[in-house]
Design an enzyme around this catalytic site. Structure first.
Site, mmCIF file in Angstrom:
data_model
loop_
_atom_site.group_PDB
_atom_site.id
_atom_site.type_symbol
_atom_site.label_atom_id
_atom_site.label_comp_id
_atom_site.label_asym_id
_atom_site.label_seq_id
_atom_site.Cartn_x
_atom_site.Cartn_y
_atom_site.Cartn_z
ATOM 1 N N LEU A 171 0.820 -1.207 0.000
ATOM 2 C CA LEU A 171 0.000 0.000 0.000
ATOM 3 C C LEU A 171 0.856 1.259 0.000
ATOM 4 O O LEU A 171 0.492 2.267 -0.620
ATOM 5 C CB LEU A 171 -0.938 -0.014 1.210
ATOM 6 C CG LEU A 171 -2.196 -0.862 0.997
ATOM 7 C CD1 LEU A 171 -2.854 -1.182 2.328
ATOM 8 C CD2 LEU A 171 -3.180 -0.154 0.078
ATOM 9 N N LYS A 172 2.003 1.218 0.681
ATOM 10 C CA LYS A 172 2.886 2.394 0.677
ATOM 11 C C LYS A 172 3.395 2.669 -0.737
ATOM 12 O O LYS A 172 3.472 3.827 -1.174
ATOM 13 C CB LYS A 172 4.054 2.177 1.625
ATOM 14 C CG LYS A 172 5.102 3.307 1.631
ATOM 15 C CD LYS A 172 4.511 4.640 2.041
ATOM 16 C CE LYS A 172 5.514 5.797 1.919
ATOM 17 N NZ LYS A 172 6.604 5.729 2.877
ATOM 18 N N LEU A 173 3.759 1.621 -1.462
ATOM 19 C CA LEU A 173 4.246 1.821 -2.825
ATOM 20 C C LEU A 173 3.134 2.329 -3.732
ATOM 21 O O LEU A 173 3.367 3.176 -4.604
ATOM 22 C CB LEU A 173 4.850 0.532 -3.372
ATOM 23 C CG LEU A 173 6.127 0.062 -2.669
ATOM 24 C CD1 LEU A 173 6.640 -1.243 -3.293
ATOM 25 C CD2 LEU A 173 7.224 1.124 -2.717
#
Length: 296
Positions: A171-173
């Site tokens: 999700l961060k990417l």
């Protein structure tokens, strides 16, 4: 709980100070040339350590806040890495931006040692880290999250459990791809506007009143209008790293990445010209066309 941290950079420094000031926890940290100045941390009682293993041996919870996957692997499984100093029951909280496959591999190695591993990448900026208002996307065992939640609360505004180990970094990417993609597009538009002698404030006002309104605009507007880059102290080289991580993730899953490739090409041209340490808002100037011989 005793807390340790590896990576006292722009984000990690804010985390470290709030762990002590707001959380009241004792802190050990890796003494490293890449750290921000640690005078305040020392005054608050933090203890420097020579190796990650020493940090692990002194801690019940270890926060890792380094650049990317190679650094995470070196910190966790290197010759004097965290793994060689862990005691059973210790939990590692990986706040770095890393590839999910690295996260799962590190989690397996740490789990085999009787310890826990969660990925908890951050959103927001160094300013939010300093103010203790980061948001975390946590992947891993929910019980591990609850065990370390009091520590995380000392430097965050919101902590979301988003799924199994590795999903925080997925999700961060995705988040960084969208965020950096928006800002790259906006920087290119702002560069065109500047070359066309459009007033920066007028451009910002027009975008803010229509479909261009966004967090990306809010963060780049100070540079577009006043040349102030400090609202987003995020190096272009780090942005390129994050976009390339997203492309690697997309490639492995077979997902489309046409637009991501375009963003990567735009940013890599800047880093290859020697401007990788400039901040992301400075893309506005770096994307401008070169002046003609007559200076126009």
């Amino acid at each position: 709980m005793k807390v340790g941290i590896v990576g006292v950079g722009l984000m990690g420094h804010g985390i470290a100070r709030n762990v002590m000031r707001r959380g009241g926890y004792s802190l050990s940290f890796l003494d490293h040339p890449g750290n921000q100045p640690v005078d305040e941390l020392i005054r608050l009682g933090a203890s420097p350590c020579k190796t990650p293993a020493e940090v692990a041996a002194a801690s019940d919870v270890v926060i890792v806040c380094v650049t990317g996957s190679p650094q995470v692997e070196a910190v966790v499984t290197g010759e004097t890495g965290l793994l060689s100093g862990l005691t059973p029951g210790t939990v590692i909280v990986d706040c770095s931006t890393a590839l999910p496959e690295t996260t799962r591999r590190m989690g397996a190695a740490v789990g085999a040692a009787g310890c826990g591993y969660v990925d908890a990448p951050m959103t927001r900026t160094a300013k939010h880290a300093h103010e203790g208002q980061l948001n975390l996307l946590v992947g891993g065992d929910p019980e591990l999250l609850e065990r370390v939640r009091p520590v995380l609360a000392s430097f965050t505004e919101d902590v979301k459990h988003v799924g199994p180990l590795g999903q925080g970094h997925e999700l961060k990417l995705l988040h960084n791809y969208v965020s950096i993609g928006f800002m790259t597009l906006l920087a290119e538009a702002a560069a065109h506007a500047a070359d066309a002698h459009v007033d920066g404030q007028v451009l910002v006002d027009v975008l803010a009143g229509g479909g261009g309104a966004s967090a990306a605009l809010d963060r780049l507007a100070p540079f577009i209008v006043e040349g102030d880059r400090e609202g987003l102290p995020f190096a272009i080289a780090n942005a390129q790293k994050d976009i390339n991580y997203f492309r690697d993730m997309a490639r492995q899953s077979g997902a489309q990445k046409i637009i991501a490739d375009g963003v990567a090409n735009a940013i890599s041209a800047v880093t290859e010209s020697g401007n990788g340490q400039a901040y992301l808002p400075e893309l506005v100037n770096l994307f401008r066309k070169p002046p003609r011989v007559d200076g126009v």
